[in-house]
Design a protein around this motif. Structure first.
Motif, PDB file in Angstrom:
ATOM      1  N   VAL A 113     -53.428  62.085  34.152  1.00  0.00           N
ATOM      2  CA  VAL A 113     -53.277  62.372  32.789  1.00  0.00           C
ATOM      3  C   VAL A 113     -52.037  63.400  32.380  1.00  0.00           C
ATOM      4  N   ILE A 114     -51.252  62.311  31.721  1.00  0.00           N
ATOM      5  CA  ILE A 114     -50.112  63.834  31.598  1.00  0.00           C
ATOM      6  C   ILE A 114     -50.184  64.056  29.793  1.00  0.00           C
ATOM      7  N   ASP A 115     -49.961  65.644  30.127  1.00  0.00           N
ATOM      8  CA  ASP A 115     -50.287  66.276  28.296  1.00  0.00           C
ATOM      9  C   ASP A 115     -48.919  67.390  28.899  1.00  0.00           C
ATOM     10  N   GLU A 116     -47.786  66.747  27.940  1.00  0.00           N
ATOM     11  CA  GLU A 116     -46.772  67.731  27.897  1.00  0.00           C
ATOM     12  C   GLU A 116     -46.176  67.215  29.669  1.00  0.00           C
ATOM     13  N   ASN A 117     -45.327  68.614  30.068  1.00  0.00           N
ATOM     14  CA  ASN A 117     -45.264  68.638  31.212  1.00  0.00           C
ATOM     15  C   ASN A 117     -46.192  68.180  32.579  1.00  0.00           C
ATOM     16  N   ARG A 118     -47.618  69.076  32.390  1.00  0.00           N
ATOM     17  CA  ARG A 118     -48.648  69.473  33.137  1.00  0.00           C
ATOM     18  C   ARG A 118     -49.418  67.360  33.608  1.00  0.00           C
ATOM     19  N   VAL A 119     -49.394  67.451  34.516  1.00  0.00           N
ATOM     20  CA  VAL A 119     -50.023  66.311  35.350  1.00  0.00           C
ATOM     21  C   VAL A 119     -50.961  66.431  35.953  1.00  0.00           C
ATOM     22  N   GLU A 120     -52.202  65.276  36.229  1.00  0.00           N
ATOM     23  CA  GLU A 120     -53.757  65.855  36.423  1.00  0.00           C
ATOM     24  C   GLU A 120     -54.535  64.268  37.257  1.00  0.00           C
ATOM     25  N   ILE A 121     -54.667  64.831  38.069  1.00  0.00           N
ATOM     26  CA  ILE A 121     -54.802  63.752  39.357  1.00  0.00           C
ATOM     27  C   ILE A 121     -56.223  63.746  38.575  1.00  0.00           C
ATOM     28  N   VAL A 122     -56.974  62.948  37.924  1.00  0.00           N
ATOM     29  CA  VAL A 122     -58.700  62.184  37.806  1.00  0.00           C
ATOM     30  C   VAL A 122     -59.256  62.318  39.077  1.00  0.00           C
ATOM     31  N   PHE A 123     -58.580  61.603  39.744  1.00  0.00           N
ATOM     32  CA  PHE A 123     -58.588  61.307  41.322  1.00  0.00           C
ATOM     33  C   PHE A 123     -57.578  60.161  41.560  1.00  0.00           C
ATOM     34  N   GLU A 124     -57.903  60.763  42.797  1.00  0.00           N
ATOM     35  CA  GLU A 124     -56.803  59.145  43.680  1.00  0.00           C
ATOM     36  C   GLU A 124     -57.385  58.240  44.205  1.00  0.00           C
ATOM     37  N   PRO A 125     -56.435  57.464  44.969  1.00  0.00           N
ATOM     38  CA  PRO A 125     -56.730  56.135  45.598  1.00  0.00           C
ATOM     39  C   PRO A 125     -57.913  56.113  46.078  1.00  0.00           C
ATOM     40  N   ASN A 126     -59.281  55.762  46.444  1.00  0.00           N
ATOM     41  CA  ASN A 126     -60.418  55.766  47.668  1.00  0.00           C
ATOM     42  C   ASN A 126     -60.635  54.451  47.856  1.00  0.00           C
ATOM     43  N   HIS A 127     -60.859  54.357  49.096  1.00  0.00           N
ATOM     44  CA  HIS A 127     -62.037  53.285  48.948  1.00  0.00           C
ATOM     45  C   HIS A 127     -63.444  53.381  48.508  1.00  0.00           C
ATOM     46  N   TYR A 128     -63.868  52.409  47.359  1.00  0.00           N
ATOM     47  CA  TYR A 128     -64.631  52.202  47.281  1.00  0.00           C
ATOM     48  C   TYR A 128     -65.703  52.211  47.606  1.00  0.00           C
ATOM     49  N   ASP A 129     -66.711  53.107  48.232  1.00  0.00           N
ATOM     50  CA  ASP A 129     -68.190  52.254  48.940  1.00  0.00           C
ATOM     51  C   ASP A 129     -69.173  51.640  47.778  1.00  0.00           C
ATOM     52  N   PHE A 130     -69.023  50.575  48.729  1.00  0.00           N
ATOM     53  CA  PHE A 130     -70.017  49.589  47.265  1.00  0.00           C
ATOM     54  C   PHE A 130     -71.719  49.781  47.865  1.00  0.00           C
ATOM     55  N   ASN A 131     -72.080  50.495  49.388  1.00  0.00           N
ATOM     56  CA  ASN A 131     -73.288  50.576  49.977  1.00  0.00           C
ATOM     57  C   ASN A 131     -73.995  51.212  48.888  1.00  0.00           C
ATOM     58  N   LYS A 132     -72.540  52.360  49.240  1.00  0.00           N
ATOM     59  CA  LYS A 132     -73.322  53.738  48.564  1.00  0.00           C
ATOM     60  C   LYS A 132     -73.711  53.757  46.683  1.00  0.00           C
ATOM     61  N   SER A 133     -72.944  52.620  46.345  1.00  0.00           N
ATOM     62  CA  SER A 133     -73.084  51.961  45.033  1.00  0.00           C
ATOM     63  C   SER A 133     -74.647  51.768  44.602  1.00  0.00           C
ATOM     64  N   LYS A 134     -75.194  51.248  46.081  1.00  0.00           N
ATOM     65  CA  LYS A 134     -76.374  49.842  45.474  1.00  0.00           C
ATOM     66  C   LYS A 134     -77.081  50.890  46.178  1.00  0.00           C
ATOM     67  N   SER A 135     -76.992  51.840  46.932  1.00  0.00           N
ATOM     68  CA  SER A 135     -78.083  52.768  47.081  1.00  0.00           C
ATOM     69  C   SER A 135     -78.609  53.997  45.641  1.00  0.00           C
ATOM     70  N   LEU A 136     -77.181  54.068  45.155  1.00  0.00           N
ATOM     71  CA  LEU A 136     -77.750  54.820  43.714  1.00  0.00           C
ATOM     72  C   LEU A 136     -78.232  54.433  42.959  1.00  0.00           C
ATOM     73  N   ASN A 137     -78.781  52.925  42.698  1.00  0.00           N
ATOM     74  CA  ASN A 137     -78.695  52.010  42.123  1.00  0.00           C
ATOM     75  C   ASN A 137     -79.566  50.898  42.093  1.00  0.00           C
ATOM     76  N   LYS A 138     -80.604  51.560  43.417  1.00  0.00           N
ATOM     77  CA  LYS A 138     -81.266  50.902  44.279  1.00  0.00           C
ATOM     78  C   LYS A 138     -83.026  50.841  43.351  1.00  0.00           C
ATOM     79  N   ARG A 139     -82.825  51.915  42.027  1.00  0.00           N
ATOM     80  CA  ARG A 139     -84.114  51.896  41.535  1.00  0.00           C
ATOM     81  C   ARG A 139     -84.285  50.833  40.275  1.00  0.00           C
ATOM     82  N   ARG A 140     -82.278  50.777  39.585  1.00  0.00           N
ATOM     83  CA  ARG A 140     -82.281  50.226  38.784  1.00  0.00           C
ATOM     84  C   ARG A 140     -82.089  48.624  39.841  1.00  0.00           C
ATOM     85  N   LYS A 141     -81.869  47.747  40.247  1.00  0.00           N
ATOM     86  CA  LYS A 141     -82.404  46.423  40.650  1.00  0.00           C
ATOM     87  C   LYS A 141     -83.234  45.716  41.656  1.00  0.00           C
ATOM     88  N   GLU A 142     -84.164  47.113  41.563  1.00  0.00           N
ATOM     89  CA  GLU A 142     -86.029  46.538  41.527  1.00  0.00           C
ATOM     90  C   GLU A 142     -86.569  45.845  39.606  1.00  0.00           C
TER      91      GLU A 142
END
Length: 217
Positions: free
Chosen positions: A97-126
Motif C-alpha cells: 500500500v502506497i501513501d505518497e512516498n511511503r510503502v507499507e508491506i501489508v503482507f508478503e507472498p506466502n504459501h497458504y496453509d489450507f490445512n490450518k485454515s480448515k482446522s481453524l474453521n472446524k466448528r463451522r464445518k461441523e
C-alpha cells in the motif's frame, strides 16, 4: 493518482533492499531482481478482477508477485478488505500500500496453509454438515433469495404438527415423539410466536401457529 505515480516509491523501496529494479519488462509493471530472486510488482490504482488475472499470470514467470495500490483505493474497500486479503493470500500474492512516498508491506507472498485454515474453521464445518444431514429432503431452491427452510424452522414445524394433533404435551413428550432434542429451547424462545403454555410445562399452538403450520403440511 496515476499508476506512474506509484512507480518511484515502489522502485526506491526495493532498491533500498538491494534489488535492481526496472519498469515495463515484457508487460510487467516493475521487475525487481536480487541474485537469483525475482519479484514482479503490478501497479494499480483500482482493485478489479482483471488485476487478479494479471498477477496470476506473473506468477508463471517469477518467484514472488506483489500487488501495489494507493492507500485511498485500499481504504475505499475497507468493508471487504478481509475478503480481499484472504483472496490474495490464497493465491500466494503479496500486497503493498502506497501513501505518497511511503510503502507499507501489508503482507508478503506466502504459501497458504489450507490445512490450518480448515482446522481453524472446524466448528463451522461441523455446523455445515449438521445442517446438511438434518435438513429433510431438499426444500430450498438453489440461487434463490429471501425465506429459506432451515433445520430450526423444520423442527418448529415438526413440533407444531404434533401439537396440532396432540395439544397439551410436555417438552419431554414432544422430544420422545419427534426426536427434536432442542424442543425446550424452541418452545421457550418461541421465535415465530406459534406456541403457548396451557399449564405448567404443557404447550398448545397459538392461533398464528394453527394458521401457519398448515402451509408446510
Amino acid at each position: 493518482m496515476l499508476e506512474t505515480d506509484l512507480y518511484q516509491p515502489v522502485k526506491s523501496f526495493f532498491e533500498n533492499q538491494g534489488y535492481t529494479v526496472k519498469a515495463e519488462i515484457n508487460d510487467i509493471d516493475i521487475l525487481a531482481i536480487k541474485e537469483d530472486i525475482t519479484i514482479a510488482i503490478e501497479l494499480k490504482v483500482k482493485i478489479s478482477l482483471k488485476l487478479i488475472y494479471q498477477v496470476i499470470e506473473r506468477q508463471k514467470l517469477v518467484d514472488n508477485v506483489f500487488l501495489a495500490i494507493p492507500k485511498n483505493s485500499y481504504k475505499s474497500h475497507r468493508s471487504s478488505v478481509k475478503h480481499f486479503h484472504l483472496l490474495l493470500k490464497r493465491l500466494n500474492l503479496g500486497l503493498l500500500v502506497i501513501d505518497e512516498n511511503r510503502v507499507e508491506i501489508v503482507f508478503e507472498p506466502n504459501h497458504y496453509d489450507f490445512n490450518k485454515s480448515k482446522s481453524l474453521n472446524k466448528r463451522r464445518k461441523e455446523k455445515l454438515l449438521n445442517t446438511f444431514n438434518n435438513l429433510n429432503s431438499d426444500p430450498n431452491k438453489g440461487g434463490s433469495r429471501g425465506k429459506r427452510m432451515t433445520v430450526y424452522k423444520q423442527n418448529v414445524i415438526k413440533i407444531a404438527c404434533l401439537l396440532a394433533d396432540k395439544p397439551g404435551l410436555s417438552p419431554k413428550d414432544i422430544i420422545e415423539e419427534t426426536g427434536v432434542l432442542n424442543t425446550q429451547s424452541i418452545l421457550q424462545k418461541n421465535f415465530y410466536g406459534w406456541f403457548q403454555k396451557s399449564s405448567y410445562a404443557r404447550y398448545l399452538l397459538t392461533q398464528k401457529g394453527l394458521e401457519e403450520y398448515k402451509k408446510y403440511g
